[in-house]
Design a protein around this motif. Structure first.
Motif, mmCIF file in Angstrom:
data_model
loop_
_atom_site.group_PDB
_atom_site.id
_atom_site.type_symbol
_atom_site.label_atom_id
_atom_site.label_comp_id
_atom_site.label_asym_id
_atom_site.label_seq_id
_atom_site.Cartn_x
_atom_site.Cartn_y
_atom_site.Cartn_z
ATOM 1 N N GLY A 130 10.197 14.531 5.501
ATOM 2 C CA GLY A 130 10.326 14.506 4.043
ATOM 3 C C GLY A 130 9.163 13.775 3.415
ATOM 4 N N LEU A 131 9.463 12.834 2.516
ATOM 5 C CA LEU A 131 8.435 11.965 1.970
ATOM 6 C C LEU A 131 8.208 10.823 2.954
ATOM 7 N N LEU A 132 6.968 10.406 3.104
ATOM 8 C CA LEU A 132 6.678 9.257 3.954
ATOM 9 C C LEU A 132 5.981 8.198 3.114
ATOM 10 N N PHE A 133 6.648 7.062 2.933
ATOM 11 C CA PHE A 133 6.083 5.942 2.185
ATOM 12 C C PHE A 133 5.346 5.018 3.145
ATOM 13 N N ILE A 134 4.073 4.781 2.859
ATOM 14 C CA ILE A 134 3.300 3.843 3.665
ATOM 15 C C ILE A 134 2.425 3.006 2.748
ATOM 16 N N CYS A 135 2.453 1.708 2.948
ATOM 17 C CA CYS A 135 1.595 0.779 2.215
ATOM 18 C C CYS A 135 0.388 0.488 3.104
ATOM 19 N N ASN A 136 -0.803 0.769 2.605
ATOM 20 C CA ASN A 136 -2.005 0.666 3.434
ATOM 21 C C ASN A 136 -3.153 0.110 2.601
ATOM 22 N N PRO A 137 -3.518 -1.206 2.810
ATOM 23 C CA PRO A 137 -3.001 -2.170 3.778
ATOM 24 C C PRO A 137 -1.536 -2.500 3.507
ATOM 25 N N ASN A 138 -0.867 -2.887 4.577
ATOM 26 C CA ASN A 138 0.573 -3.054 4.477
ATOM 27 C C ASN A 138 0.963 -4.415 3.912
ATOM 28 N N ASN A 139 1.980 -4.385 3.083
ATOM 29 C CA ASN A 139 2.647 -5.595 2.613
ATOM 30 C C ASN A 139 4.016 -5.626 3.286
ATOM 31 N N PRO A 140 4.314 -6.628 4.121
ATOM 32 C CA PRO A 140 3.747 -7.974 4.130
ATOM 33 C C PRO A 140 2.810 -8.313 5.291
ATOM 34 N N THR A 141 2.484 -7.375 6.160
ATOM 35 C CA THR A 141 1.804 -7.732 7.408
ATOM 36 C C THR A 141 0.296 -7.842 7.280
#
Length: 337
Positions: A130-141
């Motif tokens: 489906g939809l893929l949510f990705i934070c890049n750069p990632n929060n919190p890592t």
């Protein structure tokens, strides 16, 4: 999640000596912005542009896009909820650890939510993602995923929602914004509050192909971006090439900060940004947070409410060396029973 974000100092009746809980650039808003906004004050006497049209045009021109590729928003949080609403009752996959708003927004609009660990990105994407949510750069890592275009190309049936709220804080990757003209399965979320230190104004934008932007615009509330935020956006994009944060120095300070944390009660994890995760060796992050607040007026981010983390995780943002030393000194006094 109305509570549980970083920078919750307003909940505590004290003046902070240092705030490590927020990953907004500590250097403050761009020079000249405050004075510029004073000259724009009369604009608050009228309704703002319905969809921030003039700022939309300026952002699009900056990147060589058409206006139909940009939607200006009331910060990245509005962007996240707009995407969830536009694809309501769908299926979404969220890479974790992750900002809670992805899951909150998806659940609000009836999505079936799957969680995918960051380490599984290469192999965990299937046709029914489906939809893929990705934070890049990632929060919190502070982690980065360097082969995102490969995934977007390999999975045309998946709609990639890439949150680049912290793209200005890394040298390890570049933005995927140019790819919106190449791929119809890509939505990019950008924040203007982190690197330009204006979170109180709430300003961001979405970039995607015209069909996706049109679908998102259907659910956009009128006047969601106020006149002062629009004025700030114009100022920033008028001076975009001279307003960048001193990233090399910030990352050098981070490296020195992390080195000095060796031997402290914290175990620090690698990061590609100015903020990083750590775990406390005794008790919980919540207890350490209260200790630092009570004894030293220092605020950290209890990261226990991030999906995929534990009650021992904290997130720390690099500040200037003098304030970093305040935390080092305070941690030296941490003597849990």
């Amino acid at each position: 999640m109305f509570q549980g974000h970083g920078d919750d100092g307003y909940l505590h009746q004290q003046t902070l000596a240092a705030d490590f809980s927020t990953n907004v650039w500590y250097g403050g808003a761009p020079k000249g912005l405050k004075e510029h906004l004073f000259t724009q004050w009369d604009h608050v006497q009228r309704y703002p542009e319905v969809l921030a049209e003039s700022l939309t045009q300026k952002i699009a021109a900056c990147y060589g896009f058409e206006a139909e590729n940009i939607l200006v928003t009331n910060g990245s949080t509005e962007s996240i909820y707009l995407v969830a609403q536009a694809f309501k009752n769908g299926k979404s996959t969220i890479t974790i650890p992750a900002f809670a708003e992805y899951e909150d927004a998806c659940k609000m609009f009836g999505h079936h939510v799957n969680l995918l660990h960051w380490e599984e990105l290469q192999t965990g994407i299937s046709a029914d993602t489906g939809l893929l949510f990705i934070c890049n750069p990632n929060n919190p890592t502070g982690a980065v995923f360097k082969e995102l275009e490969t995934l977007i190309f390999k999975h045309p049936e998946v709609l990639f929602v890439v949150d680049e709220a912290f793209i200005e804080f890394t040298l390890s990757i570049t933005s995927v914004l140019p790819l919106i003209e190449k791929y119809s399965n890509l939505i990019v979320l950008r924040s203007m509050t982190k690197a330009y230190a204006i979170p109180g104004l709430r300003l961001g934008y979405i970039a995607a192909n015209a069909a996706l932007i049109d679908r998102l615009r259907t659910f956009k509330l009128p006047w969601a971006v106020n006149a002062m935020a629009i004025a700030a956006g114009h100022f920033i994009f008028d001076h975009i090439h001279t307003l960048q944060i001193p990233l090399n120095q910030l990352l050098t300070d981070r490296d020195e900060f992390i080195k000095k944390l060796e031997g402290s009660p914290l175990k620090v994890y690698p990061s590609h940004t100015h903020f990083f995760l750590a775990t406390i060796n005794q008790h919980t992050a919540a207890i350490l947070k209260q200790f630092l607040l009570k004894e030293f007026n220092i605020l950290i981010r209890d990261a226990g409410n991030f999906r995929g983390l534990t009650e021992k995780h904290i997130r720390i943002a690099t500040l200037n060396p003098n304030k970093n030393q305040l935390l080092l000194n305070a941690l030296a006094e941490w003597k849990p029973i």
